[in-house]
Design an enzyme around this catalytic site. Structure first.
Site, PDB file in Angstrom:
ATOM      1  N   GLU A   5      27.349  96.321  47.101  1.00  0.00           N
ATOM      2  CA  GLU A   5      28.389  95.694  46.284  1.00  0.00           C
ATOM      3  C   GLU A   5      28.384  96.255  44.859  1.00  0.00           C
ATOM      4  O   GLU A   5      27.332  96.376  44.227  1.00  0.00           O
ATOM      5  CB  GLU A   5      28.153  94.182  46.233  1.00  0.00           C
ATOM      6  CG  GLU A   5      29.180  93.419  45.408  1.00  0.00           C
ATOM      7  CD  GLU A   5      28.912  91.924  45.373  1.00  0.00           C
ATOM      8  OE1 GLU A   5      29.809  91.181  44.936  1.00  0.00           O
ATOM      9  OE2 GLU A   5      27.806  91.499  45.777  1.00  0.00           O
ATOM     10  N   LYS A  22      37.057  91.284  47.895  1.00  0.00           N
ATOM     11  CA  LYS A  22      36.153  90.160  48.122  1.00  0.00           C
ATOM     12  C   LYS A  22      36.950  88.860  48.069  1.00  0.00           C
ATOM     13  O   LYS A  22      37.725  88.637  47.127  1.00  0.00           O
ATOM     14  CB  LYS A  22      35.046  90.149  47.070  1.00  0.00           C
ATOM     15  CG  LYS A  22      33.946  89.115  47.297  1.00  0.00           C
ATOM     16  CD  LYS A  22      32.834  89.300  46.262  1.00  0.00           C
ATOM     17  CE  LYS A  22      31.675  88.340  46.514  1.00  0.00           C
ATOM     18  NZ  LYS A  22      30.567  88.558  45.546  1.00  0.00           N
ATOM     19  N   CYS A  28      29.377  90.595  50.191  1.00  0.00           N
ATOM     20  CA  CYS A  28      28.362  89.597  49.829  1.00  0.00           C
ATOM     21  C   CYS A  28      28.726  88.174  50.284  1.00  0.00           C
ATOM     22  O   CYS A  28      28.591  87.828  51.434  1.00  0.00           O
ATOM     23  CB  CYS A  28      28.081  89.654  48.332  1.00  0.00           C
ATOM     24  SG  CYS A  28      26.444  88.993  47.897  1.00  0.00           S
TER      25      CYS A  28
END
Length: 561
Positions: free
Chosen positions: A41, A116, A153
């Site tokens: 990330e 994300k 994540c």
């Protein structure tokens, strides 16, 4: 079809060096015959970039570097790079100006972005401050056959069956499952805390098995400010079995294969497929702190450190960690005995330094104490010796250490532990002086445990036995012991754990077996010491709740509740 995982250690903001890491990993992946490289990330910017993200020049520089990286990468491989992406609707629709994204780079171009969706805003995370969330889960085809879903994540951390309802609007993995992807990859920067490695893998194993989809997980490694990232990247097949692990607390690279016949990941028999998680918590914490010190020192531009050596257990542990992280030639221990320092404390400090092989200097402070007493005598006349005089000793030592730091360019390491930081048993502009608080998130009882483990691991008493058995004391007056004004550390640390990390109330802590007057005293000490913690050096985080960027307690507050 072979896929590589690059477990990277980026430096926040160093776009050139971070891009070079990605480029070198891609070249290794090509040599291994891989079709795809998975990075971590925000691997291009480093994580967490924090308020660099509000600087338009940084956003522009990142975009240019990403475009250049796409051109520089080998043409025979696709690479998923963690990066920031501009929100083109920001001016007209509002929200935040950027996304936390993964970019698919292939054949000299940025082929696709993946945003994300779940933005953590708790503890050390503050992603709502910077990022706009993605609205849909996305996938791409590798070699026109393998359908790969991309998550970042937190997108993997919302499984109600695993740990109940969370305050998130969607389940990105579930959405990808409904899109019939063959494989899910995750670019992660998940900070370390004790026991998190096992929990993380349990969650991913559960998810892979529940949806019958294999998962590849690449986690950042290294220290950035107060945060430590443990790496421990891995792969799980669709049965929830771990078939690949990367090394903890170090950069690593591994290759795994997707079998089109079984529609599953298979382990590469030519490499170590399963690196066991470290079972001993003390060893795990040790490795984390060593990595945290090494990266903090080097990424801040230092090469050497200095610390005060008192002969106590806290400074002994910090000296051992620093020596392991930087080499004995880069650690200087300064002894600053006062008239109240015992002979055995000086001997213990010198014995430790000899075992570690570090250089020492001795700067007695008796004459300085007399000078301060003489200067203050007109104002202090008629008053009893007390905290002011005791703290002066600590401040004299802090001033000397800062002078050494300034003169020789050494980073000063503070040696206070979490128990002391919690209840304010530390001196502003004294023993709190420094650039990094190495064990500020390590309770006193854990300090003893770590020192015992360290001696057992090396099969000798590098930390002198006497240090481990003598009663803790600041030695600021004759016969002083910590337990004169604090409960035993076994009791204190349990109260602090319940109060700070478990958020338990006075009633709950008392019901757990602690005396109410003791609990009330500890709570009061914690609350009134906030002004000290606000001025402390950054402390390496190893627990669920540290006195760092995730701790946002007001200084001026009522404590009558």
């Amino acid at each position: 079809m072979k896929i590589a995982i690059a477990q990277l250690n980026p430096t926040v903001g160093d776009l050139t060096a971070n891009a070079q890491q990605i480029l070198e990993a891609a070249e290794n992946a090509v040599e291994a015959g891989c079709h795809l490289l998975l990075t971590t990330e925000l691997s291009l910017t480093g994580y967490p970039p924090r308020d660099l993200l509000i600087r338009p020049s940084f956003i522009d520089a990142t975009e240019k570097k990403l475009q250049q990286l796409a051109v520089d990468l080998p043409p025979k491989i696709a690479v998923l790079v963690g990066t920031i992406q501009q929100n083109l609707d920001y001016q007209t629709k509002g929200g935040n100006p950027i996304f936390n994204s993964a970019a698919l780079l292939e054949k000299g171009e940025i082929k696709q972005y993946f945003k994300k969706r779940l933005l953590p805003t708790y503890d050390v995370f503050d992603e709502d401050r910077y990022f706009e969330p993605g609205l849909e889960s996305q996938f791409f085809y590798l070699e026109e056959t393998l359908k790969i879903g991309v998550t970042i994540c937190e997108d993997l951390w919302n499984d109600e069956l695993f740990w109940g309802k969370r305050n998130y609007p969607c389940n990105p993995f579930q959405d990808l499952a409904h899109l019939d992807v063959d494989l899910v990859v995750n670019l992660s920067a998940s900070p370390y805390q004790v026991g998190k490695q096992k929990f993380r893998q349990s969650l991913i194993s559960h998810t892979a098995k529940r949806y019958n989809i294999p998962i590849l997980y690449a986690n950042q490694v290294g220290g950035n400010d107060d945060l430590i990232f443990d790496g421990c990247s891995f792969a799980f097949n669709k049965n929830g079995d771990k078939i690949l692990s990367l090394n903890p607390f170090e950069t690593d690279f591994a290759v795994i294969e997707f079998d089109s016949k079984t529609q599953d990941l298979i382990a590469n028999s030519s490499q170590n497929q399963d690196i066991n998680l470290i079972e001993n918590e003390d060893q795990e914490i040790w490795l984390a702190l060593v990595l945290g010190v090494k990266d903090y020192v080097e990424k801040c531009g230092f090469s050497k450190v200095v610390l005060g050596l008192s002969g106590g257990i806290d400074s002994s542990l910090v000296a051992a960690i620093a020596t392991e992280a930087l080499g004995s030639e880069n650690v200087l221990g300064v002894l600053m005995p006062s008239p109240y320092s015992s002979d055995h404390s000086i001997q213990d400090a010198l014995e430790l330094a000899n075992y570690l092989g570090i250089q020492t200097q001795t700067l007695p402070i008796g004459n300085l104490m007399q000078t301060f007493d003489q200067t203050l005598e007109p104002m202090f006349a008629g008053t009893a010796f007390g905290l002011a005089e005791e703290n002066l000793q600590s401040r004299i030592r802090g001033t000397l250490l800062m002078a050494v730091s300034n003169k020789f360019g050494h980073l000063l390491l503070t040696t206070g532990n979490k128990s002391e930081m919690a209840v304010g048993y530390c001196t502003l502009y004294g023993d709190m002086n420094g650039g990094l608080a190495v064990i500020a998130d390590v309770p006193k009882t854990r300090v003893y445990s770590l020192c015992s483990w360290f001696n057992q691991y090396y099969e000798q008493d590098i930390i002198p036995h006497h240090v481990l058995v003598k009663p803790p004391s600041a030695e600021l007056k004759p016969g002083q012991m910590d337990q004169d004004s604090l409960p035993p550390y076994e009791i204190l640390d349990d109260i602090l754990y319940r109060l700070v990390e478990k958020h338990q109330s006075l009633t709950e802590i008392v019901e757990a077996g602690h005396e109410e007057p003791v609990v009330k005293k500890v709570i009061k000490l914690v609350m009134i010491a906030e002004f000290k913690r606000r001025q402390a050096a950054p402390g390496l985080k190893i627990s669920d709740r540290a006195f760092g960027t995730g701790w946002r307690m007001p200084i001026a507050k009522a404590i009558n509740w």
